[in-house]
Design a protein around this motif. Structure first.
Motif, PDB file in Angstrom:
ATOM      1  N   PHE A 312       0.828  -1.203   0.000  1.00 30.05           N
ATOM      2  CA  PHE A 312       0.000   0.000   0.000  1.00 30.05           C
ATOM      3  C   PHE A 312       0.865   1.258   0.000  1.00 30.05           C
ATOM      4  N   GLY A 313       1.928   1.254   0.806  1.00 27.41           N
ATOM      5  CA  GLY A 313       2.763   2.441   0.931  1.00 27.41           C
ATOM      6  C   GLY A 313       3.719   2.668  -0.222  1.00 27.41           C
ATOM      7  N   SER A 314       3.769   1.714  -1.154  1.00 26.20           N
ATOM      8  CA  SER A 314       4.711   1.856  -2.273  1.00 26.20           C
ATOM      9  C   SER A 314       4.034   2.157  -3.598  1.00 26.20           C
ATOM     10  N   THR A 315       2.737   2.440  -3.576  1.00 23.15           N
ATOM     11  CA  THR A 315       2.037   2.712  -4.833  1.00 23.15           C
ATOM     12  C   THR A 315       1.068   3.878  -4.686  1.00 23.15           C
ATOM     13  N   GLN A 316       0.907   4.606  -5.770  1.00 24.83           N
ATOM     14  CA  GLN A 316      -0.144   5.628  -5.870  1.00 24.83           C
ATOM     15  C   GLN A 316      -1.122   5.278  -6.987  1.00 24.83           C
ATOM     16  N   TRP A 317      -0.913   4.106  -7.619  1.00 23.16           N
ATOM     17  CA  TRP A 317      -1.782   3.624  -8.698  1.00 23.16           C
ATOM     18  C   TRP A 317      -3.033   3.027  -8.073  1.00 23.16           C
ATOM     19  N   ILE A 318      -4.196   3.419  -8.545  1.00 24.15           N
ATOM     20  CA  ILE A 318      -5.426   3.040  -7.873  1.00 24.15           C
ATOM     21  C   ILE A 318      -5.649   1.532  -7.869  1.00 24.15           C
ATOM     22  N   TRP A 319      -5.256   0.845  -8.977  1.00 23.31           N
ATOM     23  CA  TRP A 319      -5.431  -0.608  -8.998  1.00 23.31           C
ATOM     24  C   TRP A 319      -4.438  -1.284  -8.053  1.00 23.31           C
ATOM     25  N   GLY A 320      -3.278  -0.690  -7.877  1.00 27.29           N
ATOM     26  CA  GLY A 320      -2.338  -1.202  -6.886  1.00 27.29           C
ATOM     27  C   GLY A 320      -2.902  -1.093  -5.484  1.00 27.29           C
TER      28      GLY A 320
END
Length: 418
Positions: A312-320
């Motif tokens: 969670f803390g390593s992505t800003q992509w909504i599907w991620g």
């Protein structure tokens, strides 16, 4: 155990608590944002810690009272108290007044009365349900909470911004109505004993409470269970604390199936995803995990929490983010139905309320410390904050391993004696 075979107390509570939980989740997910915007991230985090400190004390006191004065009485007092607190919370967000301070004090009062309610509520289940069926019954109650987690945030996303006063007013009315329903139709299930007259003064009452909890704390297995739970709740509680703040600050508006989602809407969908998974799968996953050793299930849950928080803390992509919440939900599901059943195995019948209250320290102390993650993002950044949370999840897995090793050793020792 089928629902129609349940004790009537539990049927009434399941219906009433489901409605109360929906009203609560219509506004609760947005409070971290509300207090952060009103007081700043650092002050909001510290204030939330301060409020939950009183909830910890209330939780312990509530367990003692549930054993001494009855489950029903404590639940009636608690729901009525929450209703009164919601009235003041609504007033703080009314057309006539805008006071985040009164809102914060009212939210603290809601947390305190809720902490009084939970030990009595859980002990009542253990009172009336055979041990072999308890995990399934607790799973049903947990499922009802997560149905509320799906419905509440969706309604809150629609109405919260412009109708916070009305939502809080509805919560007040529902809680007060539930208190009258519990008083009228629920019967007492506790094994109540009369307290000698000489013990009725407040000081002796407090000393007796401390003495009883010392007995619980000397149970090494149970103490490790509480400590491990406090650590893992640092991760679990971020769903309503750190996650929305992270999304507001770090995630840009994105398009999903031609719908443009703002940060608040993205968070609402992620919360609904978690609630939907847990609502749909709690009972089936509980049945699935029942064939495995409890030790392995608890450890697997902690490790899954670790991976989900890192992702969670390593992505800003909504599907991620959706994938991270799916992992997060799996970690929650693994132990959702077996935690309270494990507590009931450890607790003597005459101290169930206090054991469940002490077990709830995992949640109340965890909730007290979890808001630290919000100001930590300003002190050390998001990457280090998420890294520390994942390390705490691994530490809980280690403690669960040690705890079950002691528990299995005690079981072997007891079987040898008898």
């Amino acid at each position: 155990m089928r629902l129609r075979d349940w004790d009537n107390n539990l049927k009434i509570r399941l219906a009433g608590e489901s409605i109360v939980n929906i009203s609560f989740w219509m506004f609760f997910p947005f409070l971290a944002i509300y207090f952060s915007e009103s007081f700043g991230k650092t002050a909001a985090g510290l204030l939330l810690i301060f409020s939950q400190f009183f909830a910890v004390l209330a939780n312990l006191f509530g367990g003692y009272c549930a054993d001494r004065f009855g489950r029903k009485r404590m639940m009636v007092i608690s729901t009525f108290g929450q209703g009164l607190a919601y009235i003041f919370f609504a007033w703080s967000s009314s057309p006539w007044l805008d006071s985040p301070i009164i809102g914060f004090v009212s939210f603290t009062a809601v947390s305190i009365f809720s902490a009084f309610y939970n030990p009595a509520s859980q002990a009542m289940v253990a009172d009336v349900i055979p041990e072999k069926d308890r995990s399934k019954v607790f799973a049903v109650f947990y499922t009802s909470i997560n149905i509320a987690v799906v419905i509440g945030p969706i309604l809150g996303g629609i109405f919260y911004a412009k109708h916070r006063f009305e939502l809080l007013g509805i919560a007040a009315i529902i809680n007060i109505l539930l208190s009258f329903i519990l008083q009228r139709w629920v019967t007492e299930t506790a094994f109540l004993t009369k307290t000698p007259e000489k013990e009725q003064n407040g000081f002796t009452f407090l000393l007796n409470q401390i003495r009883d909890y010392q007995v619980i704390i000397r149970d090494k297995v149970f103490l490790l269970f509480i400590i491990a739970g406090v650590l893992i709740y640092q991760t679990f509680m971020q769903l309503d604390l750190l996650f929305p703040v992270y999304i507001i600050e770090m995630v840009d508006p994105q398009s999903v199936f031609s719908f443009n989602l703002k940060a608040e809407q993205t968070f609402g969908l992620l919360l609904a995803e978690n609630g939907l998974f847990v609502a749909l799968l709690t009972i089936s996953v509980t049945k699935w995990t029942s064939v495995y050793k409890e030790r392995n299930v608890f450890i697997a849950s902690s490790i899954t929490y670790c991976f989900s928080i890192i992702f969670f803390g390593s992505t800003q992509w909504i599907w991620g983010l959706f994938i991270a919440i799916a992992l997060f939900s799996l970690a929650e599901l693994l132990t959702a139905g077996i935690q309270q059943g494990f507590v009931s195995k450890l607790s003597p019948a005459h101290m169930r309320g206090q054991y469940f209250a002490a077990a709830s320290l995992r949640f109340t102390i965890g909730r007290m410390l979890a808001p630290l993650a919000i100001p930590m993002t300003g002190w050390i950044g998001y990457n280090w904050t998420f890294g520390i949370l994942s390390a705490l999840a691994i530490a809980s897995a280690v403690l669960y391993f040690i705890m079950f090793s002691l528990y299995e050793k005690e079981q072997r020792s007891n079987s040898t004696i008898y």
